[in-house]
Design an enzyme around this catalytic site. Structure first.
Site, PDB file in Angstrom:
ATOM      1  N   CYS A 364     -26.540  15.137  25.525  1.00 33.03           N
ATOM      2  CA  CYS A 364     -26.496  14.953  24.074  1.00 33.03           C
ATOM      3  C   CYS A 364     -25.528  13.864  23.644  1.00 33.03           C
ATOM      4  CB  CYS A 364     -26.174  16.271  23.381  1.00 33.03           C
ATOM      5  SG  CYS A 364     -24.574  16.986  23.829  1.00 33.03           S
ATOM      6  N   CYS A 542      -2.235  -9.435  -4.314  1.00 33.84           N
ATOM      7  CA  CYS A 542      -1.195  -8.505  -4.751  1.00 33.84           C
ATOM      8  C   CYS A 542      -1.829  -7.230  -5.305  1.00 33.84           C
ATOM      9  CB  CYS A 542      -0.319  -9.171  -5.811  1.00 33.84           C
ATOM     10  SG  CYS A 542       0.921  -8.065  -6.552  1.00 33.84           S
ATOM     11  N   CYS A 553       4.500  -3.159   2.214  1.00 36.37           N
ATOM     12  CA  CYS A 553       5.413  -2.023   2.316  1.00 36.37           C
ATOM     13  C   CYS A 553       4.660  -0.786   2.796  1.00 36.37           C
ATOM     14  CB  CYS A 553       6.083  -1.731   0.972  1.00 36.37           C
ATOM     15  SG  CYS A 553       7.284  -0.368   1.063  1.00 36.37           S
ATOM     16  N   CYS A 556       5.297   2.561   0.753  1.00 31.57           N
ATOM     17  CA  CYS A 556       4.612   2.718  -0.535  1.00 31.57           C
ATOM     18  C   CYS A 556       3.227   3.343  -0.374  1.00 31.57           C
ATOM     19  CB  CYS A 556       4.461   1.356  -1.234  1.00 31.57           C
ATOM     20  SG  CYS A 556       5.989   0.748  -2.014  1.00 31.57           S
ATOM     21  N   CYS A 571       2.989  -9.729  -4.513  1.00 32.23           N
ATOM     22  CA  CYS A 571       3.580 -11.055  -4.649  1.00 32.23           C
ATOM     23  C   CYS A 571       5.087 -10.865  -4.801  1.00 32.23           C
ATOM     24  CB  CYS A 571       2.991 -11.793  -5.858  1.00 32.23           C
ATOM     25  SG  CYS A 571       3.394 -11.010  -7.449  1.00 32.23           S
ATOM     26  N   CYS A 574       6.134  -8.991  -8.192  1.00 31.87           N
ATOM     27  CA  CYS A 574       5.783  -7.570  -8.253  1.00 31.87           C
ATOM     28  C   CYS A 574       6.547  -6.773  -7.203  1.00 31.87           C
ATOM     29  CB  CYS A 574       4.277  -7.391  -8.065  1.00 31.87           C
ATOM     30  SG  CYS A 574       3.287  -8.032  -9.447  1.00 31.87           S
ATOM     31  N   HIS A 579      10.173  -2.290  -6.327  1.00 31.55           N
ATOM     32  CA  HIS A 579      11.253  -1.718  -5.526  1.00 31.55           C
ATOM     33  C   HIS A 579      12.577  -1.612  -6.272  1.00 31.55           C
ATOM     34  CE1 HIS A 579       8.383  -2.739  -2.261  1.00 31.55           C
ATOM     35  NE2 HIS A 579       8.838  -1.584  -1.774  1.00 31.55           N
ATOM     36  N   HIS A 587      13.089   1.469   0.476  1.00 33.57           N
ATOM     37  CA  HIS A 587      11.942   1.058   1.287  1.00 33.57           C
ATOM     38  C   HIS A 587      12.247  -0.199   2.097  1.00 33.57           C
ATOM     39  CE1 HIS A 587       8.612   3.280  -1.193  1.00 33.57           C
ATOM     40  NE2 HIS A 587       9.606   4.066  -0.816  1.00 33.57           N
ATOM     41  N   HIS A 621     -21.666  20.187  21.390  1.00 30.91           N
ATOM     42  CA  HIS A 621     -22.986  19.566  21.248  1.00 30.91           C
ATOM     43  C   HIS A 621     -22.912  18.423  20.241  1.00 30.91           C
ATOM     44  CE1 HIS A 621     -27.259  19.039  21.251  1.00 30.91           C
ATOM     45  NE2 HIS A 621     -27.366  19.324  19.967  1.00 30.91           N
TER      46      HIS A 621
END
Length: 711
Positions: A364, A542, A553, A556, A571, A574, A579, A587, A621
């Site tokens: 199988c 981004c 990250c 995140c 980017c 951001c 952060h 982080h 199976h």
């Protein structure tokens, strides 16, 4: 050489092989003698008006034939074209019942008005018998039955004549509920040239009269069957139900549960043939399973009884299933490769019993894998085609005996699969249970001689090659019912992996080990995998604003405020803003390698992989689900060992393919709806997909896709 007397009254049908000295597939012959090499010398009969007279003789190999009794040969001789004879033989239970038809047996026949019930009135001889070796064709006179239990034929009208191939169901006379007083046929003999009645039809003993004497005025179907409350019925059980018109219908339970608006347990049954008023697997506006239109019946479980054709007869003895293997269409000797089956032809070619790849002796894992890779996908066709002069024997076996056979005929016999297994280089492939990933490695390395499909970069530098990818992660990193996309993203980030290039085929193995342990009770299939953010040195957008990303990250990933489960890259602007939040200040984000001269506001093409198959396992199976076309509902379920005919020593497995468009309905829901779904309330096949998934198979689409970023 045997004498003619020794071989008297031995008939056969040619099931395979090239046309040879007069014989071709579907021809009926009578054995005249047998050579020392085991070949049969015989007379050839043809259909049509001169069916009774044999043509000149010929020679055919015994292994290319299937033995017949005289009665079977006469019935098949009336079937035209000859290919339909082989189709009928592939359903040995039905053909056996047709051969034993008695007068007044209830049958269902294919008619221009649809599938109609009727009573067998006479067995008819067709053709003149002028010589001793002539053979009459046999057909059935059938009188149609209206739903009010009256016979529809007029006195002056001749009864229609049907061949054995026109009969799709047989209900023996002793199974018809009493209290139905069928009116005798008033039709006279057919005034047709070269057609005559046989005074006595083959009967099935005296069971009918005996039962009438013992149970007058009762329904025999109910009196023969055990009390449903005392019988264990489950999904897959073969059952019978007596309709309110008194006709018994047969089928297989595909769903059991309590439908909306009901309080007791019901069964959804896929019938053996179409019935007016039945559905395609829906009831009360809800889909519970899928089948062809007019073949789904929903009734309380208490109305279901085990199918008396395959269970105990009135004598209490077990009714044996025929174990003679049905004939297999021959292997077409063509060097031209068969393309994948077009979406419009899949259902007619593949759906049904004795379809797909026939399982045998722990195969199988191999059957499900081969069916998934080659039935409808062109991925491997494009990357493993080799010139004929460099092709190995095993590659030729795979291409001709399995792939081409599956795509042209819709069925691959166990013998072809065993021939392939013997060439895999290890005896254990012929006998032992194995896992798909082990077979896939051997298939790609030894048979297809292919380089690893996946080229992975680990920790930014080290390169790794693989044919499949095993998900590795901690259970707490994702939710209780994750998607394949979430599992893949999390596993890649956790192991610090990236694809060096876009794979043509990506096979993702789920986090489950052995027969019992699986990390997640349910996994939601992702019909598309977005691997854009898993590619090394490839532009990414981004997560917040959609501009060119420069940072990534891992921590995140599970953040509930930032769409948990989605890879987070930003980017520079951001990344700084995200952060500054107190919960993310610790982080450890890292810089991405951005390709040179990439505009910051250029749209980033999304690199998607499309799901085309899923391998599933339950109690050791393996089965598979296969996407056979672009339509969202184009899904098949394949089980190479769905049923078995006979015992372990002399029987054979019956593979089955079922259409399951309900998967398309389920998978078309939004991510939010899928996350809230309750698998226990889903249909049988949807539940099986969610619970038993083992490996998801994805392929690269022909064109890259441009999709907006998930800001």
């Amino acid at each position: 050489m045997e004498t003619k007397a020794d071989a008297k009254e031995k008939f056969f049908i040619v099931t395979r092989g090239k046309a040879r000295k007069g014989f071709s597939r579907g021809c009926i012959g009578r054995v005249e003698a047998e050579t020392q090499r085991g070949e049969l010398m015989g007379l050839l009969y043809s259909g049509g008006s001169n069916a009774g007279g044999p043509k000149s003789g010929g020679i055919v190999r015994r292994e290319d034939t299937y033995p017949l009794t005289r009665h079977q040969a006469q019935l098949l001789l009336f079937v035209s074209p000859s290919s339909k004879r082989l189709e009928l033989l592939c359903n040995p239970q039905l053909f056996s019942a047709i051969c034993e038809l008695s007068q007044d047996d209830l049958v269902v026949v294919k008619h221009k008005k649809g599938h109609l019930p009727g009573l067998v009135r006479n067995l008819m001889q067709i053709g003149r018998k002028e010589k001793q070796e002539d053979l009459h064709m046999l057909g059935f006179e059938v009188e149609f039955v209206d739903t009010d239990h009256s016979l529809s034929s007029k006195k002056s009208a001749p009864l229609p004549l049907f061949s054995a191939a026109d009969i799709i169901q047989v209900v023996p006379a002793y199974s018809v509920p009493f209290g139905q007083h069928w009116r005798d046929s008033h039709s006279g003999g057919l005034n047709r040239k070269a057609v005559s009645r046989i005074n006595s039809m083959p009967n099935m003993g005296s069971r009918g009269p005996q039962l009438r004497e013992n149970h007058a005025g009762q329904s025999i179907t109910q009196s023969q069957s055990p009390n449903p409350s005392q019988v264990h019925l489950e999904v897959g059980s073969t059952v019978e139900v007596v309709s309110n018109t008194g006709v018994t219908v047969y089928g297989v339970i595909r769903w059991m549960g309590v439908p909306g608006g009901k309080t007791n347990e019901w069964a959804g049954i896929e019938l053996d043939y179409e019935v007016n008023g039945c559905s395609d697997g829906s009831y009360g506006g809800q889909r519970y399973f899928s089948c062809k239109a007019s073949m789904a019946l929903f009734v309380p479980v208490t109305m279901c009884s085990p199918d008396s054709r395959f269970h105990r007869s009135s004598t209490g003895k077990e009714t044996p299933k025929p174990t003679e293997r049905p004939p297999v269409p021959p292997l077409e000797d063509s060097e031209e490769d068969a393309p994948p089956i077009p979406e419009s032809e899949v259902l007619s070619l593949l759906v049904g019993r004795m379809k797909g790849i026939q399982g045998h002796f722990n195969s199988c894992y191999l059957d499900a894998t081969l069916f998934s890779l080659f039935s409808s996908s062109m991925t491997l066709d494009n990357i493993c085609h080799k010139p004929a002069d460099t092709e190995q024997s095993i590659n030729c076996t795979l291409r001709k005996e399995i792939v081409n056979r599956l795509r042209r005929q819709g069925f691959v016999p166990a013998e072809s699969v065993m021939n392939f297994r013997k060439q895999l280089g290890c005896d254990t492939f012929q006998t032992e249970e194995k896992d798909p990933e082990e077979f896939i490695t051997v298939l790609f390395q030894r048979v297809l001689c292919m380089e690893p499909l996946l080229k992975l970069r680990s920790r930014g530098e080290t390169s790794q090659d693989a044919y499949t990818f095993q998900i590795i992660l901690e259970k707490e990193q994702v939710g209780q019912m994750p998607t394949v996309q979430q599992l893949l993203d999390t596993s890649f980030l956790s192991c610090d992996l990236k694809f060096e290039e876009i794979p043509s085929c990506l096979m993702v193995q789920m986090p489950r080990f052995g027969k019992k342990y699986k990390m997640f009770p349910h996994i939601i299939p992702s019909t598309e995998l977005d691997i854009t953010d898993l590619l090394h040195n490839s532009p990414r957008d981004c997560f917040i604003c959609g501009r060119l990303a420069e940072h990534e990250c891992l921590q995140c990933l599970p953040d509930r405020k930032l769409q948990p489960g989605r890879i987070k890259q930003y980017c520079t602007t951001c990344n700084t803003q995200v952060h500054t939040h107190p919960s993310r200040q610790g982080h450890s984000h890292r810089a991405l390698a951005v390709p040179a001269e990439t505009p910051a506001d250029a749209p980033v093409p999304r690199h998607m992989m499309q799901l085309f198959a899923v391998l599933c396992i339950h109690t050791s199976h393996y089965v598979s689900f296969v996407k056979y076309g672009p339509d969202p509902h184009s899904w098949l379920f394949f089980d190479s060992m769905a049923d078995r005919c006979g015992d372990d020593q002399s029987g054979y497995n019956i593979p089955e393919i079922r259409a399951c468009p309900e998967l398309g309905d389920f998978l078309s829901q939004s991510e939010e709806e899928l996350a809230r779904a309750n698998p226990s309330q889903a249909g049988e096949l949807v539940r099986r997909l969610l619970c038993d998934s083992y490996m998801f198979l994805y392929q690269k689409p022909s064109k890259p896709q441009i999709k907006p970023s998930g800001a």
